[in-house]
Design a protein around this motif. Structure first.
Motif, mmCIF file in Angstrom:
data_model
loop_
_atom_site.group_PDB
_atom_site.id
_atom_site.type_symbol
_atom_site.label_atom_id
_atom_site.label_comp_id
_atom_site.label_asym_id
_atom_site.label_seq_id
_atom_site.Cartn_x
_atom_site.Cartn_y
_atom_site.Cartn_z
ATOM 1 N N VAL A 147 -1.509 -12.811 -4.999
ATOM 2 C CA VAL A 147 -0.255 -13.130 -4.322
ATOM 3 C C VAL A 147 0.697 -11.941 -4.373
ATOM 4 N N GLN A 148 0.815 -11.301 -5.520
ATOM 5 C CA GLN A 148 1.754 -10.193 -5.647
ATOM 6 C C GLN A 148 1.294 -8.973 -4.847
ATOM 7 N N MET A 149 0.006 -8.726 -4.783
ATOM 8 C CA MET A 149 -0.489 -7.600 -3.993
ATOM 9 C C MET A 149 -0.351 -7.865 -2.503
ATOM 10 N N GLN A 150 -0.425 -9.116 -2.088
ATOM 11 C CA GLN A 150 -0.252 -9.443 -0.672
ATOM 12 C C GLN A 150 1.156 -9.128 -0.182
ATOM 13 N N MET A 151 2.127 -9.056 -1.099
ATOM 14 C CA MET A 151 3.503 -8.793 -0.718
ATOM 15 C C MET A 151 3.869 -7.316 -0.795
ATOM 16 N N GLU A 152 2.939 -6.448 -1.185
ATOM 17 C CA GLU A 152 3.245 -5.031 -1.331
ATOM 18 C C GLU A 152 3.596 -4.372 -0.003
ATOM 19 N N GLY A 153 2.880 -4.730 1.069
ATOM 20 C CA GLY A 153 3.186 -4.146 2.374
ATOM 21 C C GLY A 153 4.589 -4.501 2.833
ATOM 22 N N LYS A 154 5.008 -5.744 2.573
ATOM 23 C CA LYS A 154 6.362 -6.181 2.930
ATOM 24 C C LYS A 154 7.408 -5.399 2.143
ATOM 25 N N ARG A 155 7.161 -5.155 0.861
ATOM 26 C CA ARG A 155 8.094 -4.378 0.037
ATOM 27 C C ARG A 155 8.241 -2.960 0.585
ATOM 28 N N LYS A 156 7.144 -2.372 1.024
ATOM 29 C CA LYS A 156 7.179 -1.004 1.556
ATOM 30 C C LYS A 156 8.035 -0.933 2.811
ATOM 31 N N LEU A 157 7.898 -1.920 3.706
ATOM 32 C CA LEU A 157 8.698 -1.947 4.932
ATOM 33 C C LEU A 157 10.177 -2.131 4.634
ATOM 34 N N GLU A 158 10.502 -2.834 3.550
ATOM 35 C CA GLU A 158 11.893 -3.077 3.179
ATOM 36 C C GLU A 158 12.489 -1.903 2.399
ATOM 37 N N GLY A 159 11.706 -0.838 2.205
ATOM 38 C CA GLY A 159 12.193 0.335 1.491
ATOM 39 C C GLY A 159 12.176 0.200 -0.015
#
Length: 322
Positions: free
Chosen positions: A152-164
């Motif tokens: 679950v936490q790795m699935q959200m890594e791409g979203k974190r990158k887009l949010e800076g």
């Protein structure tokens, strides 16, 4: 021939039946997971969007995320992060299913045949199938909960990158080590309660429905124990599992993804019940079914691929039909 020599001459599935069934179910689950994983990633992203607790916490100020729906969310991930990001977190998901599916399948068969006493070719009371399915799912998910947390936490890594925001993990093993160092052994089981609750509900839908429908069809219709019967049973199991499991899945995903303090305690939710209450109060009851369509669209083909693969592998290896 001595008893020891006679035992060694037996096929592997007869010498180690439970180990063999564990390995066969793990292989079938890995195939199903790879085929349907992009839908799981899409579902997870949809479940995180618009969290009322995050808005109150102030972490999402100026970063409102539009509700784009399943197809637009999947297309957005592919366009903004790359097509291969649709499989981000697939490796811990496969690790999870090796443990989770292997344990739940072996546990369910043992409970069904040895503890609950189902005889071959006879009807099986629904309540016994429910007890067996929920128990097997809960036990399997408890052992697999750390791998689900990492997924679950790795699935959200791409979203974190887009949010800076800075990325938290360099890979699967780094994620395990970082979670362990920050929260200790207990940190690896963060969110295990809603995780186990969800697994019990999903397996009441999946294992119980598949086994009950298949047994009913074999006893009451001209259908044989073949791919047609397996397909019909798996279609029913995927739908029931999605309906029963989606609310618990939303709660599980949010608890696992929330920020934590140095003691590993969640900063947004105190418990799964608190998360459930905040979600319903802040976003409405239907928010518990965020991601339902991709959940169902994933569970249906997942069940189909898994059960067809599993039944065929068992047959090829000389193991009796599930």
């Amino acid at each position: 021939m001595s008893p020891a020599e006679e035992e060694r001459s037996l096929p592997l599935p007869e010498r180690w039946p439970r180990a063999s069934k564990f390995a066969l179910s793990a292989c079938a689950a890995a195939v199903a997971e790879l085929v349907t994983f992009p839908l799981d990633l899409t579902k997870t992203r949809l479940q995180i969007q618009g969290e009322a607790a995050v808005r109150r916490d102030g972490a999402a100020a100026g970063q409102a995320v539009p509700y784009r729906g399943m197809l637009r969310t999947a297309a957005g991930i592919a366009q903004e992060e790359g097509v291969w990001k649709l499989w981000q977190g697939a490796m811990p998901a496969i690790y999870r299913h090796i443990v989770y599916t292997g344990v739940r399948m072996v546990t369910y068969e043992h409970l069904r045949d040895s503890v609950l006493g189902r005889a071959q070719g006879e009807s099986f009371p629904l309540w016994k199938a429910v007890v067996g399915g929920m128990s097997a799912g809960a036990i399997g998910q408890f052992f697999a909960s750390p791998t689900d947390l990492v997924k679950v936490q790795m699935q959200m890594e791409g979203k974190r990158k887009l949010e800076g925001k800075p990325l938290r993990f360099r890979g699967v093993h780094h994620a395990f080590l970082k979670i362990l160092s920050e929260g200790g052994i207990r940190g690896l089981w963060a969110g295990w309660v809603p995780n186990v609750q969800r697994a019990a509900l999903v397996n009441m839908g999946d294992l119980t429905t598949y086994d009950s429908v298949k047994n009913f069809l074999l006893l009451n219709t001209p259908l044989m124990d073949n791919s047609v019967t397996h397909s019909v049973s798996s279609a029913c199991s995927g739908l029931v599992a999605a309906v029963l499991g989606t609310p618990a899945d939303v709660v599980k995903t949010r608890i696992m993804n929330q920020p934590r303090d140095k003691q590993g305690r969640g900063l947004l939710y105190k418990s799964s019940t608190d998360c459930l209450i905040q979600t319903v109060q802040g976003e409405g009851f239907l928010s518990l079914y965020k991601g339902f369509i991709p959940t169902w669209m994933r569970m249906a083909p997942w069940s189909l691929v898994f059960w067809l693969t599993y039944e065929q592998i068992r047959r090829m290896c000389g193991v009796s039909s599930f």
